[in-house]
Scaffold this motif. Structure first.
Motif, PDB file in Angstrom:
ATOM      1  N   ARG A  41       0.951  -1.371  -0.040  1.00 10.53           N
ATOM      2  CA  ARG A  41       0.090  -0.013   0.074  1.00 10.53           C
ATOM      3  C   ARG A  41       1.009   1.253   0.034  1.00 10.53           C
ATOM      4  NH1 ARG A  41      -3.876   0.601  -2.428  1.00 10.53           N
ATOM      5  NH2 ARG A  41      -3.629   2.529  -1.679  1.00 10.53           N
ATOM      6  N   ASP A  42       1.982   1.187   0.843  1.00  9.63           N
ATOM      7  CA  ASP A  42       2.755   2.341   1.052  1.00  9.63           C
ATOM      8  C   ASP A  42       3.324   2.961  -0.425  1.00  9.63           C
ATOM      9  OD1 ASP A  42       1.858   2.683   3.510  1.00  9.63           O
ATOM     10  OD2 ASP A  42       3.961   1.818   4.226  1.00  9.63           O
ATOM     11  N   ASP A  45       1.088   4.369  -2.647  1.00 10.94           N
ATOM     12  CA  ASP A  45       0.888   5.739  -1.968  1.00 10.94           C
ATOM     13  C   ASP A  45       1.820   6.803  -2.328  1.00 10.94           C
ATOM     14  OD1 ASP A  45      -2.040   4.944  -1.425  1.00 10.94           O
ATOM     15  OD2 ASP A  45      -1.205   4.485   0.816  1.00 10.94           O
ATOM     16  N   ASP A 311      -4.680   3.896  -7.964  1.00 12.60           N
ATOM     17  CA  ASP A 311      -3.670   2.767  -8.056  1.00 12.60           C
ATOM     18  C   ASP A 311      -3.332   2.424  -9.425  1.00 12.60           C
ATOM     19  OD1 ASP A 311      -3.513   2.999  -5.330  1.00 12.60           O
ATOM     20  OD2 ASP A 311      -4.969   1.223  -4.868  1.00 12.60           O
TER      21      ASP A 311
END
Ligand code: HOC
Length: 399
Positions: A41-42, A45, A311
């Motif tokens: 996820r990071d 992001d 994303d």
């Protein structure tokens, strides 16, 4: 009245409530300390969008060319095992939802629906994913897939051994499920899941059931469900020679491996860390993408951690051709069967369309690193907008 789910995270919450804890943990869990889950996820992001303004985006097109066809959005449902744990005949529900949205579905080797049944049940495009357990098993599965009409085979190469998933060990979770006291209590707390499960029976590894397992080695491979850790570049070369149609390799992270796939005549590569389920500490596919894009002209697909249209747009801007969905569509499946999967796909399509408009790009096929902010570590060129801390590369080509 409860609000209908608005995003993939809302479906994740519904899935968490619908499934017994040990089943949800199997779906959700990662390897080791599970830092990879957050890292995926990071890393997504960390890629920032840099919109272009005053461009006409009144008419938009999310379509992409993938191999020999145009997809309405750069999506496919990736291979996940044991889908009937989440909903009865889960593979069929996923395949039908994918077909309704005009995107491919990938049937796993460890599916609960066999190749032939799947082929009969869907009029959509389906691919078959192969785990290398034993040469004889691969030959049989490939023969059956081909006979059933499969034209795209995806061989997974990031499971030389099974990942160490501590949630499953802690929960005593084994497949097929064995009834234990904690499992039974868990089941009582989720009566709807339990009733469905009891009605449909224990999901079996359907593709294995139909195999000819008369040889000792094959029987052992099947009972122990052990991967062939000796599967190598030479094995892949043989597989390439044996499969006459499109062959994709899933689980690549190193650009040299992507390049080697190209030189072997592989048709596409899936950059993946298996949803952080194999090697905790592995880099994320979105981090691997710039270097892989630079190394090869092969179509690159990506997965692991994709939950939002933003994303997906980021991955396409970095040179991916499409994104494989795993947990995102499984949350929809666990919450509401085929309807839930369709809804997740519809949401992601809406989010993709909205993101295209917001970044000022009317056509998905025109996306480029221009819409990405350069990372602080890069030389300032948007093509080098790799997530922070990574060696940056000059973007050579976009497929
Ligand atoms: C034969 C055993 O891909 C997952 C699966 C693992 C498959 C194990 C296969 O859960 O990530």
């Amino acid at each position: 009245a409860r609000q209908p789910p608005l995003n993939v995270e809302a479906y994740r919450q519904l899935a968490r409530r619908a499934l017994p804890r040990s089943v949800f943990d199997y779906l959700e869990g990662g390897a080791g300390d599970e830092r990879g889950l957050q890292h995926n996820r990071d890393a997504l992001d960390a890629v920032r969008l840099r919109p272009r303004r005053l461009r006409d985006v009144a008419v938009r097109d999310s379509g992409v060319r993938l191999f020999d066809r145009t997809l309405p959005a750069p999506l496919a449902i990736g291979p996940t095992g044991f889908n009937a744990l989440f909903w009865p005949e889960g593979d069929l529900a996923l395949a039908r939802a994918a077909a309704a949205h005009g995107i491919p579905f990938v049937l796993s080797t460890v599916a609960n629906t066999d190749i032939e049944t799947l082929a009969r049940a869907t009029d959509g495009e389906w691919w078959f994913q192969l785990y290398a357990l034993h040469d004889e098993i691969s030959e049989q599965l490939m023969r059956r897939a081909r006979a059933a009409g499969c034209r795209t085979l995806m061989v997974t190469v990031d499971v030389p051994v099974n990942g160490l998933r501590e949630r499953d060990v802690r929960n005593g979770f084994r497949l097929p499920l064995r009834y234990t006291l904690p499992m039974a209590i868990d089941g009582l707390r989720h009566p709807r899941w339990t009733m469905r499960y009891l009605r449909h029976g224990m999901p079996a590894l359907a593709n294995f059931e139909a195999l000819d397992a008369s040889g000792d080695a094959v029987r052992t491979a099947l009972t122990e469900r052990r991967m062939d850790a000796g599967f190598s570049w030479e094995s892949l070369t043989r597989l390439r020679a044996a499969w006459p149609h499109r062959l994709l390799v899933k689980g690549i992270l190193h650009p040299d491996d992507a390049l080697r796939c190209e030189s072997l005549g592989i048709d596409g590569v899936i950059l993946s860390n298996h949803g952080a389920r194999q090697l905790d500490g592995a880099m994320s596919p979105i981090e691997a993408l710039p270097a892989a894009r630079n190394a090869t002209t092969l179509p690159l697909l990506v997965d692991s951690g994709f939950r939002r249209g933003t994303d997906i747009v980021k991955a396409i801007a970095l040179g991916a051709s499409a994104v494989l969905l795993g947990r995102a569509t499984l949350y929809g499946l666990a919450a509401a069967g085929e309807t839930g999967v369709r809804d997740v796909l519809a949401m992601l399509k809406r989010e993709i369309d909205c993101t295209l408009a917001q970044v000022g790009c009317a056509r998905m096929c025109d996306l480029s690193p221009d819409v990405l902010a350069p990372s602080p570590a890069s030389d300032g060129h948007p093509a080098n907008a790799a997530p922070t801390g990574l060696p940056t590369v000059a973007m050579r080509t976009r497929h």
